[in-house]
Design a protein around this motif. Structure first.
Motif, PDB file in Angstrom:
ATOM      1  N   ASP A 114      31.010  29.393   4.829  1.00  0.00           N
ATOM      2  CA  ASP A 114      30.140  28.216   4.800  1.00  0.00           C
ATOM      3  C   ASP A 114      30.694  27.233   5.817  1.00  0.00           C
ATOM      4  O   ASP A 114      31.885  26.938   5.819  1.00  0.00           O
ATOM      5  CB  ASP A 114      30.150  27.597   3.398  1.00  0.00           C
ATOM      6  CG  ASP A 114      29.078  26.523   3.261  1.00  0.00           C
ATOM      7  OD1 ASP A 114      29.003  25.634   4.144  1.00  0.00           O
ATOM      8  OD2 ASP A 114      28.317  26.576   2.282  1.00  0.00           O
ATOM      9  N   GLY A 119      21.359  20.898  10.490  1.00  0.00           N
ATOM     10  CA  GLY A 119      20.613  21.982   9.850  1.00  0.00           C
ATOM     11  C   GLY A 119      20.467  23.208  10.726  1.00  0.00           C
ATOM     12  O   GLY A 119      19.561  24.015  10.527  1.00  0.00           O
ATOM     13  N   SER A 143      18.907  28.100  13.874  1.00  0.00           N
ATOM     14  CA  SER A 143      18.016  26.969  13.590  1.00  0.00           C
ATOM     15  C   SER A 143      16.593  27.459  13.333  1.00  0.00           C
ATOM     16  O   SER A 143      16.232  28.588  13.681  1.00  0.00           O
ATOM     17  CB  SER A 143      18.005  25.994  14.764  1.00  0.00           C
ATOM     18  OG  SER A 143      17.335  26.575  15.878  1.00  0.00           O
ATOM     19  N   THR A 203      23.848  29.401  16.698  1.00  0.00           N
ATOM     20  CA  THR A 203      23.186  28.724  15.581  1.00  0.00           C
ATOM     21  C   THR A 203      21.990  29.534  15.087  1.00  0.00           C
ATOM     22  O   THR A 203      21.425  30.346  15.823  1.00  0.00           O
ATOM     23  CB  THR A 203      22.707  27.330  16.013  1.00  0.00           C
ATOM     24  OG1 THR A 203      22.030  27.439  17.278  1.00  0.00           O
ATOM     25  CG2 THR A 203      23.869  26.373  16.151  1.00  0.00           C
ATOM     26  N   ARG A 232      26.081  21.802  11.679  1.00  0.00           N
ATOM     27  CA  ARG A 232      25.778  21.912  10.247  1.00  0.00           C
ATOM     28  C   ARG A 232      24.961  20.710   9.794  1.00  0.00           C
ATOM     29  O   ARG A 232      23.980  20.851   9.054  1.00  0.00           O
ATOM     30  CB  ARG A 232      27.092  22.005   9.467  1.00  0.00           C
ATOM     31  CG  ARG A 232      26.947  22.183   7.975  1.00  0.00           C
ATOM     32  CD  ARG A 232      26.454  23.594   7.667  1.00  0.00           C
ATOM     33  NE  ARG A 232      26.706  23.975   6.286  1.00  0.00           N
ATOM     34  CZ  ARG A 232      25.999  23.574   5.241  1.00  0.00           C
ATOM     35  NH1 ARG A 232      24.996  22.741   5.400  1.00  0.00           N
ATOM     36  NH2 ARG A 232      26.301  23.994   4.019  1.00  0.00           N
ATOM     37  N   SER A 233      25.362  19.521  10.256  1.00  0.00           N
ATOM     38  CA  SER A 233      24.673  18.301   9.821  1.00  0.00           C
ATOM     39  C   SER A 233      23.239  18.260  10.338  1.00  0.00           C
ATOM     40  O   SER A 233      22.383  17.603   9.755  1.00  0.00           O
ATOM     41  CB  SER A 233      25.447  17.059  10.271  1.00  0.00           C
ATOM     42  OG  SER A 233      25.245  16.832  11.663  1.00  0.00           O
ATOM     43  N   CYS A 287      22.891  25.533  11.121  1.00  0.00           N
ATOM     44  CA  CYS A 287      23.664  26.680  10.598  1.00  0.00           C
ATOM     45  C   CYS A 287      23.822  26.517   9.092  1.00  0.00           C
ATOM     46  O   CYS A 287      24.926  26.360   8.591  1.00  0.00           O
ATOM     47  CB  CYS A 287      24.991  26.856  11.322  1.00  0.00           C
ATOM     48  SG  CYS A 287      25.983  25.395  11.538  1.00  0.00           S
ATOM     49  N   GLU A 288      22.682  26.597   8.413  1.00  0.00           N
ATOM     50  CA  GLU A 288      22.682  26.475   6.953  1.00  0.00           C
ATOM     51  C   GLU A 288      23.339  27.706   6.313  1.00  0.00           C
ATOM     52  O   GLU A 288      23.372  28.787   6.918  1.00  0.00           O
ATOM     53  CB  GLU A 288      21.235  26.360   6.445  1.00  0.00           C
ATOM     54  CG  GLU A 288      20.478  25.147   6.971  1.00  0.00           C
ATOM     55  CD  GLU A 288      20.917  23.833   6.357  1.00  0.00           C
ATOM     56  OE1 GLU A 288      22.010  23.759   5.778  1.00  0.00           O
ATOM     57  OE2 GLU A 288      20.148  22.859   6.467  1.00  0.00           O
ATOM     58  N   GLY A 289      23.796  27.518   5.085  1.00  0.00           N
ATOM     59  CA  GLY A 289      24.435  28.635   4.375  1.00  0.00           C
ATOM     60  C   GLY A 289      25.612  29.146   5.176  1.00  0.00           C
ATOM     61  O   GLY A 289      26.481  28.379   5.582  1.00  0.00           O
TER      62      GLY A 289
END
Ligand SMILES: [Zn+2]
Length: 215
Positions: free
Chosen positions: A55, A27, A105, A103, A24-25, A29-31
């Motif tokens: 989330d 980016g 990405s 992921t 997540r950090s 796996c946004e949302g």
């Protein structure tokens, strides 16, 4: 109905959530993008998987759901596992993986789109390849298969199973316009493979902007 969290899996579940937080950090796996699982039993096959539509920023171990080989919640468990749980089951069954990470990405999405029609692409010449299990030299070439995307999880699961049956020793594959599935013997190896693939995808993606580079 009270679910009983498998205490023997707590350390792996916590490791999985640290992996989620890391992804997540970065980016990847946004949302609500991406989903993650860890195998807690082989016979019968059971996995702890992230819930549908969650989330990834604030997941807790108690949010994970235990599913069986049918990708449905195990007896005594309620809630809705990730829609892509059948793909996690397919990878666990076909590869014997102990943890599976997925992921969404930017580079995984773009490369999957670019190479969807040709079924995949090769990577060689990079030191970071050695982070993948079985790769001993930067000269060793790997193939990253790309499977066509579908909202039909039975169809997508069958396509992933066919790819895994056709190619032994894979550590990951892409779904076109969608993202990466990577796996490993346990959470630590799955996470390492995730980080290596995402690094390599960004390298080959960004490389295109330097070509032709005559420096
Ligand atoms: Zn996905």
């Amino acid at each position: 109905v009270t679910k009983t969290f498998p205490e023997t899996a707590r350390a792996e579940a916590e490791a999985l959530l640290r992996c989620v937080a890391r992804a997540r950090s970065r980016g990847w796996c946004e949302g609500t993008g991406g989903n993650f699982s860890v195998v807690v039993s082989r016979k019968p096959l059971q996995l702890l998987v992230t819930p549908s539509g969650a989330d990834k920023a604030d997941l807790r171990t108690q949010d994970l759901l235990l599913v069986g080989a049918d990708a449905a919640p195990a007896e005594g468990w309620s809630g809705r596992p990730s829609d892509e749980a059948p793909l996690h089951v397919a990878v666990a069954e076909r590869t014997g993986a102990g943890a599976i990470v997925h992921t969404h990405s930017v580079w995984g999405t773009l490369l999957g789109e670019r190479f969807g029609a040709s079924g995949g692409f090769r990577i060689r010449g990079y030191e970071m390849l050695k982070g993948l299990a079985g790769v001993r030299s930067h000269e060793q070439e790997i193939f990253v298969p790309v499977v066509a995307n579908s909202q039909d999880m039975a169809e997508l699961g069958a396509a992933v199973r066919r790819e895994l049956a056709a190619r032994a020793g894979l550590a990951g594959l892409l779904i076109a316009g969608h993202g990466l599935y990577a796996w490993g013997a346990g959470v630590a190896e799955a996470r390492r493979h995730l980080e290596i693939f995402e690094f390599l995808f960004e390298v080959v993606g960004r490389r295109a902007s330097l070509e032709p580079f005559t420096g």
